[in-house]
Motif scaffolding. Structure first.
Motif, mmCIF file in Angstrom:
data_model
loop_
_atom_site.group_PDB
_atom_site.id
_atom_site.type_symbol
_atom_site.label_atom_id
_atom_site.label_comp_id
_atom_site.label_asym_id
_atom_site.label_seq_id
_atom_site.Cartn_x
_atom_site.Cartn_y
_atom_site.Cartn_z
ATOM 1 N N PHE A 1 15.421 17.089 73.815
ATOM 2 C CA PHE A 1 15.826 18.481 73.800
ATOM 3 C C PHE A 1 15.165 19.171 72.607
ATOM 4 O O PHE A 1 14.746 18.522 71.647
ATOM 5 C CB PHE A 1 17.349 18.629 73.720
ATOM 6 N N PRO A 2 15.077 20.508 72.663
ATOM 7 C CA PRO A 2 14.446 21.237 71.558
ATOM 8 C C PRO A 2 15.455 21.658 70.503
ATOM 9 O O PRO A 2 16.634 21.880 70.790
ATOM 10 C CB PRO A 2 13.869 22.465 72.269
ATOM 11 N N ILE A 3 15.001 21.758 69.288
ATOM 12 C CA ILE A 3 15.770 22.331 68.187
ATOM 13 C C ILE A 3 14.910 23.429 67.581
ATOM 14 O O ILE A 3 13.742 23.204 67.253
ATOM 15 C CB ILE A 3 16.115 21.284 67.117
ATOM 16 N N HIS A 4 15.484 24.633 67.448
ATOM 17 C CA HIS A 4 14.741 25.758 66.902
ATOM 18 C C HIS A 4 14.991 25.855 65.396
ATOM 19 O O HIS A 4 16.128 25.764 64.936
ATOM 20 C CB HIS A 4 15.173 27.062 67.570
ATOM 21 N N TYR A 5 13.911 26.067 64.648
ATOM 22 C CA TYR A 5 13.995 26.219 63.201
ATOM 23 C C TYR A 5 13.363 27.538 62.786
ATOM 24 O O TYR A 5 12.432 28.034 63.431
ATOM 25 C CB TYR A 5 13.285 25.074 62.479
ATOM 26 N N GLU A 6 13.846 28.077 61.681
ATOM 27 C CA GLU A 6 13.271 29.299 61.137
ATOM 28 C C GLU A 6 11.961 28.988 60.430
ATOM 29 O O GLU A 6 11.854 28.004 59.697
ATOM 30 C CB GLU A 6 14.241 29.950 60.141
ATOM 31 N N ALA A 7 10.978 29.843 60.633
ATOM 32 C CA ALA A 7 9.738 29.745 59.878
ATOM 33 C C ALA A 7 9.952 30.362 58.498
ATOM 34 O O ALA A 7 10.940 31.072 58.269
ATOM 35 C CB ALA A 7 8.623 30.463 60.624
ATOM 36 N N PRO A 8 9.063 30.106 57.557
ATOM 37 C CA PRO A 8 9.229 30.686 56.213
ATOM 38 C C PRO A 8 9.241 32.204 56.250
ATOM 39 O O PRO A 8 8.513 32.824 57.022
ATOM 40 C CB PRO A 8 7.998 30.174 55.456
ATOM 41 N N GLU A 9 10.051 32.798 55.398
ATOM 42 C CA GLU A 9 10.049 34.249 55.267
ATOM 43 C C GLU A 9 8.937 34.656 54.309
ATOM 44 O O GLU A 9 8.462 33.869 53.492
ATOM 45 C CB GLU A 9 11.394 34.743 54.740
ATOM 46 N N ASN A 10 8.522 35.915 54.436
ATOM 47 C CA ASN A 10 7.491 36.431 53.553
ATOM 48 C C ASN A 10 7.723 37.914 53.390
ATOM 49 O O ASN A 10 8.207 38.578 54.309
ATOM 50 C CB ASN A 10 6.100 36.150 54.130
ATOM 51 N N LYS A 11 7.378 38.442 52.217
ATOM 52 C CA LYS A 11 7.615 39.860 51.969
ATOM 53 C C LYS A 11 6.779 40.741 52.893
ATOM 54 O O LYS A 11 7.146 41.884 53.177
ATOM 55 C CB LYS A 11 7.305 40.192 50.512
ATOM 56 N N ASP A 12 5.647 40.245 53.358
ATOM 57 C CA ASP A 12 4.827 40.976 54.308
ATOM 58 C C ASP A 12 5.064 40.416 55.707
ATOM 59 O O ASP A 12 5.762 39.424 55.888
ATOM 60 C CB ASP A 12 3.340 40.839 53.952
ATOM 61 N N LEU A 13 4.496 41.061 56.713
ATOM 62 C CA LEU A 13 4.544 40.507 58.053
ATOM 63 C C LEU A 13 3.790 39.191 58.042
ATOM 64 O O LEU A 13 2.652 39.115 57.579
ATOM 65 C CB LEU A 13 3.913 41.479 59.050
ATOM 66 N N ALA A 14 4.402 38.141 58.564
ATOM 67 C CA ALA A 14 3.825 36.807 58.442
ATOM 68 C C ALA A 14 3.531 36.205 59.798
ATOM 69 O O ALA A 14 4.322 36.339 60.732
ATOM 70 C CB ALA A 14 4.773 35.886 57.667
ATOM 71 N N THR A 15 2.389 35.555 59.903
ATOM 72 C CA THR A 15 2.049 34.819 61.110
ATOM 73 C C THR A 15 1.542 33.448 60.700
ATOM 74 O O THR A 15 0.544 33.331 59.991
ATOM 75 C CB THR A 15 0.965 35.545 61.927
#
Length: 395
Positions: free
Chosen positions: A340-354
């Motif tokens: 099964f999948p587990i969703h995790y948050e990607a790192p935050e950044n002060k700018d728009l992040a990809t």
């Protein structure tokens, strides 16, 4: 401009059927879980740039490569800081970087003079003489993907864009280093298509080579072309097309993204983006066992763009999904443990992040992500690089 291996492509067709992998309900996967991200200070630059490839060798030995505004960049992490390394040729972009060891790192670059294959010996980069296709007077050669093998062989893919009767066409080629010599093999454009593009390369432990990408097929009477999955398999000296079965739910697989060997090294995982009937993008993940069987994993994400994947030594698969092309609503990481999948948050950044691409440090749960910041207009900002421990199966 140089091509990169991560593009979002549209598709308007479906192929044969596939077997769906049943997954137990996992409501918690709908809410991304936090991870303890360590964001690193990437190299400063006078011009915008992004990282499009990462190779994690050890905690103190990570490479990130890419470029921007016509200038390539290869940076090394020593456990404390990033350092850029001088490149041996004028390049627009570094398309891929892979390593066998600290002093055995390989990279593909594309520049004004065409494609380049480079090698790092632990001290400096060398630009290697390799045979490349002749693009003609107005053509270009672009590099795509790379795979150095434990036996000393190296495989690489690329594209040659030629002008034929005032029209431009792209066809594929492979480079193979074996026994100290390079071999060039140009591959024909598939029947019914006008162009092709590579998105991935995987070589199994038995020596079978797989290339993944898209082929552009004209729609009669419209002047438009659709992008269809284009997978090839090479056994010994024979190339054959590998059918890409239809995705569950009549999804159109318009984007063929990252590919990586599975844990046993006999088959591969492939990720990308499909579209629903109403045009909503949705990431997909599927496995090919090398013997003809495809299995699809339910990622439990209704909307997003699947850009890349990484496979840990334990066999866990991490899919990088962008909520939208500019990262305005955040990225999400989908960890699939085989059930099964587990969703995790990607790192935050002060700018728009990809965060475009990922890699695990071997025999650990430590995952590196690299990409770029984005301005509200969508233009590149600076390179991003962060790592975190992602809980997985024991290895």
């Amino acid at each position: 401009m140089p091509s990169t291996s991560k593009r979002l492509l549209t598709l308007a067709c479906a192929l044969a059927a596939a077997t769906a992998l049943p997954a137990p309900a996992a409501a918690a996967a709908e809410i991304p879980r936090p991870l303890s991200w360590i964001q690193t200070d990437t190299p400063p630059s006078e011009t915008p740039y992004s990282f499009g490839s990462v190779e994690a060798i050890a905690d103190d030995d990570v490479w990130a490569a890419g470029g921007g505004r016509g200038t390539a960049l290869a940076a090394h992490w020593d456990g404390t800081a990033w350092t850029t390394t001088p490149l041996p040729a004028e390049l627009w972009y570094i398309d891929d970087i892979r390593a066998r060891a600290t002093d055995d790192v390989w990279a593909l670059g594309t520049g004004p003079g065409g494609g380049h294959v480079m090698h790092w010996n632990g001290t400096a980069w060398a630009d290697l003489p390799v045979p490349l296709p002749d693009p003609g007077e107005y053509g270009e050669v672009y590099m795509a993907d790379l795979e150095p093998l434990a036996n000393g062989d190296v495989w690489a893919t690329g594209l040659v864009n030629r002008e034929i009767k005032d029209e431009r066409y792209s066809s594929g080629f492979t480079l193979h280093l074996t026994g100290g010599a390079w071999t060039l093999e140009e591959l024909p454009i598939p029947d019914g298509a006008t162009d092709v593009e590579y998105t991935g390369l995987a070589v199994t432990r038995s020596g079978t080579v797989y290339t993944t990408g898209v082929k552009y097929v004209p729609e009669p009477g419209t002047g438009w072309s659709t992008a269809e999955p284009w997978l090839q398999r090479r056994d010994a000296a024979q190339w054959t097309d590998l059918a890409f079965p239809a995705l569950p739910g009549d999804l159109d697989p318009g984007h063929v993204g990252g590919v990586a060997l599975d844990r046993r090294g006999r088959g591969f995982w492939i990720a990308g983006t499909a579209w629903t009937d109403d045009g909503t993008p949705r990431p997909y993940l599927r496995h090919y066992d090398g013997r003809g069987t495809w299995i699809d994993a339910d990622l439990e994400l209704d909307e997003g763009l699947g850009s890349d994947l990484a496979v840990s030594t334990a066999g866990d698969v991490l899919v990088v999904a962008n909520r939208d092309p500019f990262g305005e609503t955040g990225d999400v990481l989908i960890h699939f443990n085989g059930f099964f999948p587990i969703h995790y948050e990607a790192p935050e950044n002060k700018d728009l992040a990809t965060y475009l691409t990922a890699d695990y440090i071997p025999r650990t749960d430590r995952l590196w992500l690299v990409g770029s910041t984005r301005q509200p207009s969508g233009r590149e900002g600076t390179g991003l690089a962060a790592w975190s421990e992602v809980p997985g199966r024991s290895w």
